[in-house]
Write a protein that holds these residues in place. Sequence first.
Motif, mmCIF file in Angstrom:
data_model
loop_
_atom_site.group_PDB
_atom_site.id
_atom_site.type_symbol
_atom_site.label_atom_id
_atom_site.label_comp_id
_atom_site.label_asym_id
_atom_site.label_seq_id
_atom_site.Cartn_x
_atom_site.Cartn_y
_atom_site.Cartn_z
ATOM 1 N N THR A 1 0.835 -1.196 0.000
ATOM 2 C CA THR A 1 0.000 0.000 0.000
ATOM 3 C C THR A 1 0.873 1.251 0.000
ATOM 4 N N VAL A 2 0.561 2.156 -0.927
ATOM 5 C CA VAL A 2 1.315 3.399 -1.076
ATOM 6 C C VAL A 2 0.335 4.568 -0.987
ATOM 7 N N VAL B 1 0.044 8.544 -1.969
ATOM 8 C CA VAL B 1 0.624 9.645 -2.742
ATOM 9 C C VAL B 1 -0.099 10.916 -2.319
ATOM 10 N N ALA C 1 1.021 7.681 -9.372
ATOM 11 C CA ALA C 1 -0.015 6.667 -9.155
ATOM 12 C C ALA C 1 -0.187 5.794 -10.394
ATOM 13 N N LEU D 1 2.726 3.306 -10.807
ATOM 14 C CA LEU D 1 2.637 2.224 -9.820
ATOM 15 C C LEU D 1 1.544 1.229 -10.164
ATOM 16 N N VAL E 1 3.121 -3.649 -4.920
ATOM 17 C CA VAL E 1 2.124 -2.606 -4.662
ATOM 18 C C VAL E 1 0.790 -3.009 -5.274
ATOM 19 N N ILE F 1 -3.020 2.070 -4.195
ATOM 20 C CA ILE F 1 -2.403 3.392 -4.256
ATOM 21 C C ILE F 1 -3.461 4.405 -3.853
ATOM 22 N N HIS G 1 -4.627 -4.072 -9.193
ATOM 23 C CA HIS G 1 -4.293 -2.772 -8.616
ATOM 24 C C HIS G 1 -5.547 -1.930 -8.413
ATOM 25 N N ILE H 1 -6.481 2.272 -7.533
ATOM 26 C CA ILE H 1 -6.125 3.661 -7.228
ATOM 27 C C ILE H 1 -7.325 4.294 -6.525
ATOM 28 N N ALA I 1 -0.573 2.511 5.088
ATOM 29 C CA ALA I 1 0.421 2.599 4.016
ATOM 30 C C ALA I 1 1.825 2.346 4.539
#
Length: 449
Positions: free
Chosen positions: A144-145, A147, A158, A161, A186, A189, A257, A259, A303
Amino acid sequence: MRNARIAVIGSGPAGLFAADELVRQHDVYVEVDIIDRVPAPYGLVRYGVAPDHPRIKAVIGSLQRILENPKVRFLGNVEFGTDVDRPFLDAHYNATIYATGASRDRAIGIAGEDLLGSRSATAFVSWYGGHPDSPNDFHLREDTVAVIGAGNVALDVARILAKTAAELDSTDMPPHVLDTLRDSRVRDIHVICRRGPEFAKFTTKELRELRNLTDADIIIDPAELTRAPREGLDKATLANLAVFEEFASRPRTDRTHRIHFHFWRNPVEILGYEHVDGLRIERTELSPDGTVHGTGEFDTLPAQLILRSVGYRSVPLDGLPFDSVRGTIPNQLGRVVDGDGHVVPAQYVTGWLKRGPSGVIGTNRVDSVETVASVMEDLASGPEPGTSVSADAVDAALRTRGVKVVGYDGWLRINGDEIERGRVAGKDRTKIPDWDTLRRLGHEVLTSG
């Protein structure tokens, strides 16, 4: 006709547009030395534009024509403040235009920002863009990221990734970057925006690119869109809201993924002991005066990597005044001025260093016209340039200092090598990311036999 030799510090669009304006002058025969610390020209067009945006990089073609003008020289691998300084430039040039941009990221100023795993989006872009300054220390083992930011850089990060290896293989990214992205763990995001969707600085074109992601869902809470007014908004903002609404109405799938867009959220603390393990965010709302304030409602995102994208700052240059609040060199129509408002002779500025990190590539052309007009006006009223202002004098002085310049021929060798590496890999180019190889190719002497 009067003659002049002018130094331009920085080979990004701002510096190159200034050089182009200079050599177009009719009343003065101007020769320009474009000085850059990197052996490769083009600045953020080469290292800051997302690798999956080749159309934007097409601007390099027009910038290349500037470098090929016989009145222009490229002096790469020459660093201002180390290899040359203001006294050196004053001794060998009639004027100097500084166009070094804004290379430093802005800090958020919250607790935990210095934890391992708290990084700048600038560093991430530098890494995937193949800048030789970038260490190879992004491993993407996190699932988990977060931004932080509501501009196109945050969107670029994003998107990169969330892309699959197949979507990235055709880019000019260095092999080690592609390998890391191919093995990335990942999955989620989170894009954190302090204000609502109607205030986001994303361009509609970039938002629409998210439609084309082959293995990513875009997740937006429809309730966050209902708060946005529709009356009084410009066409670009309305177009953005339409794209957000499209994403919000889509059903979730089992794509790898995701976002997530979080509007009206402000990061207040990065959590963790030595390494990041969460981000605490506070719900925000608009005050009557147009500012944003917290509501006291908090959430925590789990994250493990935080990438902040909240703007750029220029860095001070030795021997020149600097406005630490605005992050620019104080100037009047491009003329550098000191703390008392007095013009500093023969010193000029253009681009982000002049106006701050705003505008698009073309904005630098407008900046350069204004700055060069000031240069020409001052040259016309000044003394005739002396005989010391020559390319030979500059070259001899640099050799005396032990500076190994990478000229335009050296850049062409680097460029050719990157194209050949790309051909072998089945694409247009593979970027060289390390100083040693760039310098070796740039200094290489070709022999025949």
